[in-house]
Design an enzyme around this catalytic site. Sequence first.
Site: not given
Length: 469
Positions: A396-398
Amino acid sequence: MRRLYEVSARMGAGRSLAETLQAVVDGVVDGLGFGIAVLNLRQPDGKFEVIAVSGSPEAREALLGTVSAADIFDAEFEIADVWGGLRFVPHERLPEGEVIGWVPDVPISKDPDAWHPLDALFAPLRSSDGELVGMLSVDLPEDQRRPGPIHRELLEIFATQAGLAIDKARLTDQLLAEKARLEASETTFRLVFEGAGNGMATIALDGPDAGRVLRVNNAFCRITGYTPEQLVGSMLMDYLEDENAGQTERELDLLTAEHGPYRFERTFRRADGHDIWLGGTAAIVDQGKDQPRIVLIQIDDVTARKETERELQHHAAHDALTGLPNRRLLQHRFTAALQRSRQSGRRGVLLFCDLNHFKQVNDKYGHEAGDQALREIAGRLLSAVRSGDTVARLGGDEFAVLAEEIDGADLATLMRRIEESVNRPLPGIDVPVTTSIGTAVVSPYTADLDELLRVADQEMYQAKQRSRS
């Protein structure tokens, strides 16, 4: 005696085994005055086979090629008279009604010293070391009488010479057979070597030419781009690229230590200057006594497979979207970093980076633009960290950053550079994407990566909450 000498000379004239055997029986008939001579050759399994017959076409037709058991002569020798090295079996001692072998059709004399058709005289034939190599049986003396002492002695002398001649001829046949086998083997090897679809070469292993190419086939030249003239006489090591120091020497040690073929994959410098991957086998060939050993190698160009393997390995360890290391590779690098920390006592840090407002990018601009934004941010993170630090995408956005031997002001500087690089506006996107960072210390007492990620995730969540308040 002169005839006997001539016959003995013919036996020892370097003939083949078959020729020597026939010379023996012919010599008995021509030189010793017997009407029939039969030679039984002892086979490796101990059985006896009639190999040569002289003096009687009928006897030859009846006996030639017959095979008898190893103990065929034992019963007769138990009732035989011992005449020096000869064995004489008089007909009157034979069991009633028992006739062994072929019997000549000749008149029977009433003279007690006359030769009887059922009489048998044998001369064992022995090699120089006493091994029984055959049995010579004679029949029908030319004077039609049982042989006297002189006749017996001549036959015994002849049998001694015949045994030695047979032993020599047998050895000659073995040498000729071995020579023929080697020549056939060399012919077969040459045909296989030259016609093989994969590359083949022989390399000197011993002597002053050790390591030099001795022979190559057309396929080897096609694969490597060199001509035979360029390869033959050159050092094979000059074309190999060692991935680490001493690789070739270690592989040679493994080759000589193992009995079977050694499998290898090595980088090889082609004639055009490009490196290719060669895969194949190497085996040591012992060429015989007093001959240097050689190495026979077989190769194929496996460059395409190696590139595919590397690509697969890269995909297995990297994020498909950004090209950054994935969690699997992060785990591998963390394990190595933890080991170094335990050895040096120096601490490092794991940074957990979560993007703020990124969902709005996907919602407003679509997932394709979102993917492009993630690739942009991945590049910025790589530019912000130090050489040797690992930037990984967790999903994801991690993102995560693994940095070794860092704390205090240096850590604060690293975090500031990361925040500043992410916080810059994204091309064509007016959503203000920022990052929240949580940290976890990598120390000699750290348990595992999962524990660090949980700690860093909690720290990141608290940092996110502080930024909102």
